[in-house]
Design a protein around this motif. Sequence first.
Motif, PDB file in Angstrom:
ATOM      1  N   HIS A  93      41.336  37.835  52.251  1.00  0.00           N
ATOM      2  CA  HIS A  93      40.243  38.710  51.840  1.00  0.00           C
ATOM      3  C   HIS A  93      39.014  38.516  52.727  1.00  0.00           C
ATOM      4  CE1 HIS A  93      36.331  38.661  49.710  1.00  0.00           C
ATOM      5  NE2 HIS A  93      36.658  39.905  49.455  1.00  0.00           N
ATOM      6  N   ARG A  97      36.753  41.267  54.679  1.00  0.00           N
ATOM      7  CA  ARG A  97      35.353  41.495  54.287  1.00  0.00           C
ATOM      8  C   ARG A  97      34.427  41.281  55.495  1.00  0.00           C
ATOM      9  NH1 ARG A  97      32.245  41.269  48.777  1.00  0.00           N
ATOM     10  NH2 ARG A  97      30.147  40.964  49.547  1.00  0.00           N
ATOM     11  N   GLU A 245      29.486  54.812  41.478  1.00  0.00           N
ATOM     12  CA  GLU A 245      28.700  53.730  40.888  1.00  0.00           C
ATOM     13  C   GLU A 245      27.207  53.912  41.116  1.00  0.00           C
ATOM     14  OE1 GLU A 245      31.495  53.386  42.520  1.00  0.00           O
ATOM     15  OE2 GLU A 245      32.756  52.920  40.810  1.00  0.00           O
ATOM     16  N   TYR A 290      37.654  45.530  35.546  1.00  0.00           N
ATOM     17  CA  TYR A 290      38.452  45.442  36.773  1.00  0.00           C
ATOM     18  C   TYR A 290      39.590  44.452  36.576  1.00  0.00           C
ATOM     19  CZ  TYR A 290      34.823  41.852  37.664  1.00  0.00           C
ATOM     20  OH  TYR A 290      33.935  40.808  37.554  1.00  0.00           O
ATOM     21  N   ARG A 292      42.701  41.623  37.143  1.00  0.00           N
ATOM     22  CA  ARG A 292      43.142  40.389  37.777  1.00  0.00           C
ATOM     23  C   ARG A 292      44.505  40.044  37.162  1.00  0.00           C
ATOM     24  NH1 ARG A 292      39.468  41.480  40.623  1.00  0.00           N
ATOM     25  NH2 ARG A 292      37.723  40.191  41.306  1.00  0.00           N
ATOM     26  N   GLY A 342      27.433  42.969  36.495  1.00  0.00           N
ATOM     27  CA  GLY A 342      27.693  44.371  36.813  1.00  0.00           C
ATOM     28  C   GLY A 342      28.175  44.596  38.240  1.00  0.00           C
ATOM     29  N   PHE A 343      27.862  43.673  39.129  1.00  0.00           N
ATOM     30  CA  PHE A 343      28.365  43.771  40.504  1.00  0.00           C
ATOM     31  C   PHE A 343      29.544  42.820  40.725  1.00  0.00           C
ATOM     32  CE2 PHE A 343      23.955  45.346  41.358  1.00  0.00           C
ATOM     33  CZ  PHE A 343      24.306  46.576  41.906  1.00  0.00           C
ATOM     34  N   GLY A 344      30.126  42.330  39.651  1.00  0.00           N
ATOM     35  CA  GLY A 344      31.214  41.372  39.769  1.00  0.00           C
ATOM     36  C   GLY A 344      30.669  39.991  40.116  1.00  0.00           C
ATOM     37  N   HIS A 348      34.602  38.605  45.517  1.00  0.00           N
ATOM     38  CA  HIS A 348      34.593  40.075  45.566  1.00  0.00           C
ATOM     39  C   HIS A 348      33.272  40.685  45.120  1.00  0.00           C
ATOM     40  CE1 HIS A 348      38.827  40.423  46.595  1.00  0.00           C
ATOM     41  NE2 HIS A 348      39.035  39.417  45.760  1.00  0.00           N
ATOM     42  N   CYS A 350      30.221  42.678  44.796  1.00  0.00           N
ATOM     43  CA  CYS A 350      30.062  43.983  45.453  1.00  0.00           C
ATOM     44  C   CYS A 350      29.426  43.899  46.838  1.00  0.00           C
ATOM     45  CB  CYS A 350      29.212  44.881  44.565  1.00  0.00           C
ATOM     46  SG  CYS A 350      28.897  46.480  45.326  1.00  0.00           S
TER      47      CYS A 350
END
Length: 400
Positions: A93, A97, A245, A290, A292, A342-344, A348, A350
């Motif tokens: 990941h 990114r 979003e 979301y 997992r 709210g943004f994780g 990950h 955001c």
Amino acid sequence: MTSTVHSVEAGGTAVADWITLDDLDRDPFPIYARLRRESPVAFVPVAGRYFVTRYDDVHTVDHDPDTFTANEAGSLMKRSMGHSMLRKDDPEHAVQRASYGGVLKPKAIKQLWNQRFEENFERFFAEFVARGPGACLVRDFAAPYAAENLRVVMGFDNATHEDMLRWSQTLINGTGNYADDPSVWALAETSYSEVNDALDEMITRFRREPDGSLISHIVNSGAPEVTLEDTRANLKMSIGGGINEPRDALTTTVWALLERPEQLAAVREQGRWKDAFEESVRWVAPIGMYPRQTTREVELGGITLPAGAKLGVVALSANRDETVFENPDEFDVFRPKKPHLGFGGGAHFCAGAWVARAQVADIALPRLFERLPDLRLDPQQPPEIGGWVFRGMTSLPVHW
Ligand code: HEM
């Protein structure tokens, strides 16, 4: 919602069979309050997942990818958009990114994007006002504004904001196509090919003439481990995640403030648009849930999850956890600052949070309320809000 507490206990697992998709869609908050109280990790048959509803448990899941992988088996998102960074764990990941470099970060926003967002605001605001009172702030302003901003940042010079909106919605519909509806797949597949074609063309152009956009950065920064197939998937996921979003955060904030004139007056006077935006993302997390998946048997929230269990990480609920936020159901711009989810969280978190804050909190909110000092809800057409995987205003007709 009035049935037994929960039908327990297939092997110690709470089964929340009283939950319906309609109730979740209309108003998930009483459902989540009950889950947090009675069975904070519970299997929800209509969603085919264990919902994780408390703040601390969500935090645990976000920060332990060895146990709670983002690389879910049979993911519809992978089918709809390809295998993006959002469905990979580190170290794979992190490589993906990193390919985004600083394009979505504050320096680039200041140097490149703010000015473009301001121009986009002027363009879509003028179109919105031209429609006259009764216009819908979601459809007639926030959606095209967010789509055009993302188009510019990504560098799709060969597409329109309408293309971006269509791609985004049809690809998202694919990720949610649990009913396996062939017409939904057909539309998602068309967008899949259109994005690939548009991307191929832009890659050729940006190799010749680079600029500050995301596509240009990715193709010219020379990361051989990131393949074309990776980039195609990452960009589709970002098209899916980068429009609805900010649109929803913007319109939910406007709605919350219009319903609370005292807070609106204070925000105006003190210029606290950032606080209003952040509180809105806490209050109604635009990405409500979301996925997992567990990689091993593990205890969470008082139950034992088997290996391979599919989880729904419920940001909408964690952000209303009463052990963390006082009066969590209240929208309160002046509440003490605490990190919301709210943004994780974790790897990950955001990647577009700064872009969202810039276009919504720094530009759209102050300008909207400054230009339309008498902005108010349309008394004839009540606003509508819905959703639980994604939640936001579906309609916000206003007068001024
Ligand atoms: C208020 C607006 C936004 C909210 C609430 C939001 C929320 C989120 C959340 C919750 C995640 C993590 C999901 C997970 O862990 O499974 C995420 C990831 C992501 N978001 Fe956003 N997002 C917003 C705006 C944007 C924008 C404008 C962009 C693009 C410019 C964007 C790009 C991304 C990307 C690329 C990821 C994946 C990051 C990774 O996997 O490392 N987001 N977002």
